[in-house]
Design a protein around this motif. Sequence first.
Motif, PDB file in Angstrom:
ATOM      1  N   PHE A 113       0.828  -1.206   0.000  1.00  0.00           N
ATOM      2  CA  PHE A 113       0.000   0.000   0.000  1.00  0.00           C
ATOM      3  C   PHE A 113       0.864   1.258   0.000  1.00  0.00           C
ATOM      4  O   PHE A 113       0.527   2.258  -0.638  1.00  0.00           O
ATOM      5  N   LYS A 114       1.973   1.217   0.721  1.00  0.00           N
ATOM      6  CA  LYS A 114       2.889   2.357   0.753  1.00  0.00           C
ATOM      7  C   LYS A 114       3.471   2.630  -0.634  1.00  0.00           C
ATOM      8  O   LYS A 114       3.696   3.775  -1.013  1.00  0.00           O
ATOM      9  N   LEU A 115       3.710   1.546  -1.394  1.00  0.00           N
ATOM     10  CA  LEU A 115       4.262   1.681  -2.733  1.00  0.00           C
ATOM     11  C   LEU A 115       3.211   2.160  -3.732  1.00  0.00           C
ATOM     12  O   LEU A 115       3.517   2.911  -4.656  1.00  0.00           O
ATOM     13  N   ASP A 116       1.959   1.703  -3.541  1.00  0.00           N
ATOM     14  CA  ASP A 116       0.903   2.061  -4.490  1.00  0.00           C
ATOM     15  C   ASP A 116      -0.422   2.251  -3.754  1.00  0.00           C
ATOM     16  O   ASP A 116      -1.290   1.366  -3.758  1.00  0.00           O
ATOM     17  N   PRO A 117      -0.614   3.410  -3.118  1.00  0.00           N
ATOM     18  CA  PRO A 117      -1.838   3.653  -2.350  1.00  0.00           C
ATOM     19  C   PRO A 117      -3.105   3.774  -3.201  1.00  0.00           C
ATOM     20  O   PRO A 117      -4.214   3.800  -2.653  1.00  0.00           O
ATOM     21  N   ASP A 118      -2.945   3.855  -4.509  1.00  0.00           N
ATOM     22  CA  ASP A 118      -4.108   3.977  -5.398  1.00  0.00           C
ATOM     23  C   ASP A 118      -4.611   2.625  -5.903  1.00  0.00           C
ATOM     24  O   ASP A 118      -5.634   2.563  -6.581  1.00  0.00           O
ATOM     25  N   ASP A 119      -3.895   1.569  -5.568  1.00  0.00           N
ATOM     26  CA  ASP A 119      -4.303   0.228  -5.993  1.00  0.00           C
ATOM     27  C   ASP A 119      -5.488  -0.226  -5.134  1.00  0.00           C
ATOM     28  O   ASP A 119      -5.337  -0.518  -3.951  1.00  0.00           O
ATOM     29  N   LYS A 120      -6.661  -0.298  -5.758  1.00  0.00           N
ATOM     30  CA  LYS A 120      -7.882  -0.631  -5.017  1.00  0.00           C
ATOM     31  C   LYS A 120      -7.867  -2.057  -4.484  1.00  0.00           C
ATOM     32  O   LYS A 120      -8.522  -2.364  -3.484  1.00  0.00           O
ATOM     33  N   ASP A 121      -7.149  -2.950  -5.179  1.00  0.00           N
ATOM     34  CA  ASP A 121      -7.083  -4.343  -4.718  1.00  0.00           C
ATOM     35  C   ASP A 121      -6.268  -4.475  -3.435  1.00  0.00           C
ATOM     36  O   ASP A 121      -6.403  -5.463  -2.712  1.00  0.00           O
ATOM     37  N   ILE A 122      -5.425  -3.490  -3.176  1.00  0.00           N
ATOM     38  CA  ILE A 122      -4.655  -3.478  -1.927  1.00  0.00           C
ATOM     39  C   ILE A 122      -5.406  -2.689  -0.861  1.00  0.00           C
ATOM     40  O   ILE A 122      -5.479  -3.089   0.300  1.00  0.00           O
ATOM     41  N   LYS A 123      -5.973  -1.582  -1.274  1.00  0.00           N
ATOM     42  CA  LYS A 123      -6.691  -0.690  -0.353  1.00  0.00           C
ATOM     43  C   LYS A 123      -7.899  -1.377   0.280  1.00  0.00           C
ATOM     44  O   LYS A 123      -8.160  -1.223   1.477  1.00  0.00           O
ATOM     45  N   ILE A 124      -8.621  -2.147  -0.539  1.00  0.00           N
ATOM     46  CA  ILE A 124      -9.818  -2.829  -0.041  1.00  0.00           C
ATOM     47  C   ILE A 124      -9.685  -4.322  -0.320  1.00  0.00           C
ATOM     48  O   ILE A 124      -9.624  -4.742  -1.473  1.00  0.00           O
ATOM     49  N   GLN A 125      -9.635  -5.113   0.740  1.00  0.00           N
ATOM     50  CA  GLN A 125      -9.512  -6.568   0.588  1.00  0.00           C
ATOM     51  C   GLN A 125     -10.593  -7.268   1.390  1.00  0.00           C
ATOM     52  O   GLN A 125     -10.939  -6.832   2.495  1.00  0.00           O
ATOM     53  N   THR A 126     -11.126  -8.350   0.811  1.00  0.00           N
ATOM     54  CA  THR A 126     -12.138  -9.146   1.502  1.00  0.00           C
ATOM     55  C   THR A 126     -11.570 -10.521   1.820  1.00  0.00           C
ATOM     56  O   THR A 126     -11.044 -11.199   0.939  1.00  0.00           O
ATOM     57  N   PHE A 127     -11.658 -10.902   3.093  1.00  0.00           N
ATOM     58  CA  PHE A 127     -11.131 -12.172   3.546  1.00  0.00           C
ATOM     59  C   PHE A 127     -12.228 -13.240   3.540  1.00  0.00           C
ATOM     60  O   PHE A 127     -13.367 -12.968   3.899  1.00  0.00           O
ATOM     61  N   LYS A 128     -11.855 -14.442   3.122  1.00  0.00           N
ATOM     62  CA  LYS A 128     -12.811 -15.546   3.075  1.00  0.00           C
ATOM     63  C   LYS A 128     -13.174 -16.000   4.484  1.00  0.00           C
ATOM     64  O   LYS A 128     -12.392 -15.876   5.414  1.00  0.00           O
ATOM     65  N   GLY A 129     -14.363 -16.581   4.586  1.00  0.00           N
ATOM     66  CA  GLY A 129     -14.805 -17.119   5.866  1.00  0.00           C
ATOM     67  C   GLY A 129     -16.302 -17.295   5.884  1.00  0.00           C
ATOM     68  O   GLY A 129     -16.978 -17.158   4.860  1.00  0.00           O
TER      69      GLY A 129
END
Length: 272
Positions: A249-265
């Motif tokens: 995220f520090k390297l690419d704060p605009d990457d939505k796949d890093i900014k918002i993640q959904t964990f399985k469960g």
Amino acid sequence: FFFLLTEMAAEAKEEPEEEEQVPIPSFKISYFPFAGRAFSLRLAGYIGGISYTDEFITKEEHGITKSASGRRWSGLPEVTIYDKDNRGLLTIGQSNTCLRYIGSISGLYPDSNPILGALCDEILDSCEDTSAAIKGGMATKEGRAELISKDGKLTYWLTKFEKRFNENEKRLNNNDNCEGYIVGNSLTIADLKLFELFHSLFLIFGSYEDIPKDYVTQFPNIQKHYQLMKENESVEEFLQKFSLRNSEFKLDPDDKDIKIQTFKGKTVYGSL
């Protein structure tokens, strides 16, 4: 026979790959891209095996939202609870309230036992008191010396936690199977909240040479608990994933796949 094998191989290649199903979240945690007050919340969802979305919020984004009266109370974290149609049912604030909710749906909060639930609540509130008591004190050498002195505020609160561990062991009749948790004989949100506090404290202890290395040795139960949590497989796994995601995220704060993640469960819908 060779022709048949060739034909079967061709059919296998033509079969479309199954798309990986996107997990349906039970709730969304909104917090900054560091541990802080959401550390125990994220851990509770992950360890409890609950599907959830974790959204990194930058300080700039938070400032804009807060200035527009968009925060439920004052700060973060906030938890948005989803209904069976995957719509935001409502948003709750206050970190301990959020932790209790996640603990309730994941089985990490003993709300069916009022006494154990109260003991967990006591630890959660005491962690907040500890944080408030040492706030700002670690910034200077003089402040740190005062906090860790015999009558210092940090020493006072760590001594209290040490006693609570002893009490819990006695409640379990000094059972040899006592795992070293703070409430009962299994992991609860109280342990996660303590780990949130101790993790930050141990990082601070390691950052300043003026804090004696043997300061924590007077709190053997706390040391044992911290090690117990660090060696927990799920905790270790989460820490590795979170650390990697934070770096990305520090390297690419605009990457939505890093900014918002959904964990399985397991999905646990909210309802009123």
